[in-house]
Design a protein around this motif. Structure first.
Motif, mmCIF file in Angstrom:
data_model
loop_
_atom_site.group_PDB
_atom_site.id
_atom_site.type_symbol
_atom_site.label_atom_id
_atom_site.label_comp_id
_atom_site.label_asym_id
_atom_site.label_seq_id
_atom_site.Cartn_x
_atom_site.Cartn_y
_atom_site.Cartn_z
ATOM 1 N N PHE A 46 0.822 -1.213 0.000
ATOM 2 C CA PHE A 46 0.000 0.000 0.000
ATOM 3 C C PHE A 46 0.859 1.267 0.000
ATOM 4 N N SER A 47 1.998 1.215 0.703
ATOM 5 C CA SER A 47 2.829 2.407 0.802
ATOM 6 C C SER A 47 3.446 2.785 -0.547
ATOM 7 N N VAL A 48 3.801 1.786 -1.363
ATOM 8 C CA VAL A 48 4.321 2.068 -2.708
ATOM 9 C C VAL A 48 3.288 2.851 -3.512
ATOM 10 N N LYS A 49 2.059 2.394 -3.446
ATOM 11 C CA LYS A 49 0.994 3.070 -4.194
ATOM 12 C C LYS A 49 0.698 4.452 -3.611
ATOM 13 N N ALA A 50 0.766 4.553 -2.294
ATOM 14 C CA ALA A 50 0.537 5.850 -1.658
ATOM 15 C C ALA A 50 1.584 6.864 -2.128
ATOM 16 N N ARG A 51 2.837 6.424 -2.193
ATOM 17 C CA ARG A 51 3.904 7.324 -2.636
ATOM 18 C C ARG A 51 3.660 7.813 -4.063
ATOM 19 N N GLU A 52 3.191 6.932 -4.914
ATOM 20 C CA GLU A 52 2.927 7.314 -6.303
ATOM 21 C C GLU A 52 1.870 8.410 -6.380
ATOM 22 N N ASN A 53 1.077 8.519 -5.333
ATOM 23 C CA ASN A 53 0.019 9.522 -5.310
ATOM 24 C C ASN A 53 0.276 10.619 -4.274
ATOM 25 N N GLY A 54 1.547 10.794 -3.934
ATOM 26 C CA GLY A 54 1.923 11.905 -3.076
ATOM 27 C C GLY A 54 1.603 11.735 -1.615
ATOM 28 N N ILE A 55 1.289 10.520 -1.194
ATOM 29 C CA ILE A 55 0.960 10.266 0.211
ATOM 30 C C ILE A 55 2.144 9.570 0.870
ATOM 31 N N VAL A 56 2.826 10.254 1.774
ATOM 32 C CA VAL A 56 3.988 9.694 2.466
ATOM 33 C C VAL A 56 3.718 9.695 3.964
ATOM 34 N N ASN A 57 3.841 8.529 4.562
ATOM 35 C CA ASN A 57 3.608 8.379 5.992
ATOM 36 C C ASN A 57 4.957 8.095 6.657
ATOM 37 N N LYS A 58 5.520 9.097 7.332
ATOM 38 C CA LYS A 58 6.847 8.941 7.924
ATOM 39 C C LYS A 58 6.864 7.922 9.051
ATOM 40 N N GLU A 59 5.733 7.782 9.730
ATOM 41 C CA GLU A 59 5.679 6.761 10.778
ATOM 42 C C GLU A 59 5.848 5.377 10.164
ATOM 43 N N VAL A 60 5.261 5.174 9.005
ATOM 44 C CA VAL A 60 5.410 3.910 8.294
ATOM 45 C C VAL A 60 6.866 3.714 7.870
ATOM 46 N N LEU A 92 -0.729 0.045 11.202
ATOM 47 C CA LEU A 92 -0.205 0.998 10.226
ATOM 48 C C LEU A 92 -0.609 0.614 8.794
ATOM 49 N N ARG A 93 -0.650 -0.671 8.528
ATOM 50 C CA ARG A 93 -1.071 -1.113 7.196
ATOM 51 C C ARG A 93 -2.481 -0.643 6.897
ATOM 52 N N GLU A 94 -3.355 -0.765 7.885
ATOM 53 C CA GLU A 94 -4.736 -0.325 7.683
ATOM 54 C C GLU A 94 -4.814 1.195 7.547
ATOM 55 N N GLU A 95 -3.935 1.879 8.236
ATOM 56 C CA GLU A 95 -3.906 3.339 8.170
ATOM 57 C C GLU A 95 -3.560 3.812 6.754
ATOM 58 N N VAL A 96 -2.547 3.177 6.157
ATOM 59 C CA VAL A 96 -2.158 3.548 4.789
ATOM 60 C C VAL A 96 -3.268 3.174 3.808
ATOM 61 N N LYS A 97 -3.875 2.037 4.026
ATOM 62 C CA LYS A 97 -4.963 1.588 3.150
ATOM 63 C C LYS A 97 -6.123 2.591 3.183
ATOM 64 N N GLN A 98 -6.455 3.035 4.377
ATOM 65 C CA GLN A 98 -7.568 3.986 4.489
ATOM 66 C C GLN A 98 -7.224 5.332 3.852
ATOM 67 N N ALA A 99 -5.956 5.722 3.923
ATOM 68 C CA ALA A 99 -5.529 6.970 3.286
ATOM 69 C C ALA A 99 -5.717 6.884 1.771
ATOM 70 N N LEU A 100 -5.454 5.720 1.203
ATOM 71 C CA LEU A 100 -5.652 5.514 -0.226
ATOM 72 C C LEU A 100 -7.134 5.555 -0.588
ATOM 73 N N LEU A 101 -7.938 4.907 0.234
ATOM 74 C CA LEU A 101 -9.382 4.914 -0.015
ATOM 75 C C LEU A 101 -9.939 6.333 0.059
ATOM 76 N N LYS A 102 -9.477 7.069 1.071
ATOM 77 C CA LYS A 102 -9.947 8.444 1.253
ATOM 78 C C LYS A 102 -9.566 9.316 0.065
ATOM 79 N N ALA A 103 -8.386 9.049 -0.510
ATOM 80 C CA ALA A 103 -7.918 9.828 -1.666
ATOM 81 C C ALA A 103 -8.526 9.342 -2.973
#
Length: 572
Positions: A46-60, A92-103
């Protein structure tokens, strides 16, 4: 098979530990570590995909690096730490997943070259997770210890059935683990690099991709070497910017009469904070094993109670910690099962841990760690028992060696120095490692050893003399300071106006033990260095076919005996 681990050089029978790790790792601990790595791969999907869309989670980012670091050999033996990390990772995995869904992340269906991950996310959010064909690591969830154990038994190394694909996936994973150690040290000093995190997560996700064949994985392994160079350069910048460039230094290996604290491991931030807190207390500080190079930094030389180095490489700590008498602080990996005779004087910090051993936590909001419990105990202890006398010389990192460049170049041009031998890497318990002592002793008097890491303890106390004032053992520092050896080689290539780094009179005879040595190897391969010899054994995680690839393309080889190997090196 209750467990399977072959990530270090001591893998049982050069195949793998199946009952208990040679390091002391138990079945339940090994499984907890396997599951944690599995979870980091799921987060990375999920984090790879988040990065491609400008979403970076430093805690992750921090969590993944710390988790990789915590699972390297001899770093952490506390199963409870890994259970908590597994739970945190799932959250944290669910957190990144939800960020993608929200976006509302979607991709164009017009891209015919979309890889498997893109295809998954083309419909992400439009179907239920189980209908998206996501890898299991991205969707599996539980909060039950029994379920953790059951799952861990299915997701370890042997879950990949194809031996060659398994070999490449593990080589990549171990390279990432070694790189994570260096990154976390840099992070502790306030230095970071986004690209390293992005590649780490890309690499972890790729180990779940069954569509990737050997060629694609080999490319990723070499790319890992590129980021390994970046990580070592980052840490070099962090260390030298914070504490100055290492200087040629004579380090005392005897003892004084004050009570003292012994600090081992690699983290320079920890020794800085310890030195500040012990100043004026009457308590001396000694370095041990990989902390020896702290003595070379200008910023630490001002502390008069940093009085020298005690002991040798990590594997002798059982006897040396017992005779030291005072408390011992382990800042990173290289801890072994402690004896009862000193267990109450042993402390861990950072990602390091051992069940039943006191742990020093990080300070809040960036504040220093509190070492007062260690200092107070030290005051009640006898001074260290002397185990040797004398001095050893080090501090030959790239800045210092380049300052001597003219002298070195003249020695090469006049024939006073015929060859350099890079003998960086790790020390270990196996009797066969005496080979490196014999090799150093038998080298021609016109050969110079370039070293970094605890491998140097096999020869850094030998009287090998010097060549025109240049010591025949040039110690660049810790294993992560292998970067200095790369910089030195590249500088010599420039000075001698050579097109190929392999045309230099430098041979590579490297001792390895754990995953930080793996990333050093991958970094050298990325830079095009060939004919590297590894010992005392080749990694068990390299399948015969992958060994052949390394031999055919890079000239990788093992060792034989000191006499024959020296003859071979000097003739080539």
């Amino acid at each position: 098979m209750s467990m399977f681990c072959y990530q270090c050089q001591e893998a049982a029978n050069c195949k793998g530990c199946t009952v208990k790790g040679m390091c002391g790792k138990t079945e339940d601990l090994a499984k907890a570590q396997d599951l944690l790595i599995y979870i980091t791969k799921g987060i990375s999907i999920f984090s790879v995909k988040a990065r491609e869309n400008g979403i970076v989670n430093k805690e992750v980012d921090n969590f993944i690096m710390e988790s990789l670091f915590a699972t390297i050999t001899n770093a952490n033996f506390d199963k409870n730490v890994f259970i908590e990390r597994i739970r945190k990772g799932l959250s944290l995995r669910e957190e990144v997943k939800q960020a993608l869904l929200k976006a509302n992340v979607k991709l164009s269906n017009k891209d015919e070259n979309s890889n498997w991950l893109k295809k998954i996310f083309n419909t992400f959010g439009l179907k239920k997770e189980e209908e998206l064909n996501l890898p299991d690591a991205a969707i599996w969830f539980s909060n039950d210890i029994k379920a953790f154990n059951e799952k861990a038994g299915k997701v370890g190394v042997l879950a990949t059935e194809n031996e060659d694909i398994r070999s490449l996936r593990e080589l990549l994973t171990y390279g990432l683990k070694g790189m994570a150690a260096y990154v976390k040290h840099a992070n502790n000093l306030g230095y970071d690099e986004e690209g390293i995190h992005a590649f780490t997560q890309k690499g972890l996700a790729a180990t779940l991709d069954d569509s990737l064949g050997a060629d694609e994985l080999v490319a990723l392994v070499l790319e890992c070497g590129k980021f390994g160079v970046d990580a070592m350069a980052l840490l070099d910048k962090a260390n030298t910017s914070s504490y100055g460039n290492p200087e040629i230094t004579k380090v005392n290996i005897g003892v004084k009469n004050n009570p003292a604290i012994l600090i081992s491991g690699h983290d320079l931030k920890d020794i800085e904070e310890l030195l500040k807190q012990t100043e004026g207390t009457g308590v001396d500080v000694y370095t041990h094993s990989e902390m020896l190079p702290a003595n070379y930094y200008p910023a630490f030389k001002k502390y008069k109670h940093l009085v020298g180095n005690y002991g040798n490489a990590w594997w002798k700590q059982n006897e040396e910690f017992q005779s030291f008498n005072g408390p011992i602080l382990m800042t990173t990996n290289c801890i072994v099962t402690p004896r009862d005779s000193y267990k109450d004087r042993l402390y861990t910090t950072g990602v390091t841990g051992f069940e039943g051993v006191k742990h020093i936590v990080n300070g809040r909001n960036g504040e220093s760690k509190d070492f007062s419990i260690i200092i107070n105990q030290a005051k009640q202890c006898a001074a260290p028992k002397e185990i040797e006398k004398g001095e050893i010389v080090g501090g030959f990192a790239h800045n210092q060696v380049i300052a001597l460049a003219d002298k070195i170049v003249d020695a090469v041009k006049t024939g006073a120095i015929k060859r350099f031998f890079v003998m960086a890497g790790c020390d270990g318990r196996m009797k066969s490692r005496d080979y490196y002592t014999e090799f150093a002793e038998k080298l021609p008097k016109d050969a110079v050893i370039l070293t970094a890491g605890c491998a140097k303890y096999k020869y850094n106390k030998l009287d090998l003399g010097n060549i025109g004032g240049i010591p025949r053992v040039l110690d660049a520092g810790q294993c992560n300071d292998s970067y200095s050896l790369v910089v030195i080689a590249l500088k010599l290539k420039e000075v001698f106006e050579l097109d190929n780094i392999n045309d230099l009179p430098i041979s590579y005879n490297i001792a390895w033990y754990e995953q930080k040595a793996v990333i050093v190897l991958l970094a050298l391969l990325h830079l095009g260095v060939k004919k590297i010899h590894l010992g005392p054994t080749l990694p068990a995680f390299l399948s015969p076919n992958i060994v052949k690839v390394l031999v055919d393309n890079f000239g990788i080889a093992g060792i034989t005996n000191a006499d024959d190997d020296i003859k071979m090196f000097m003739e080539n």
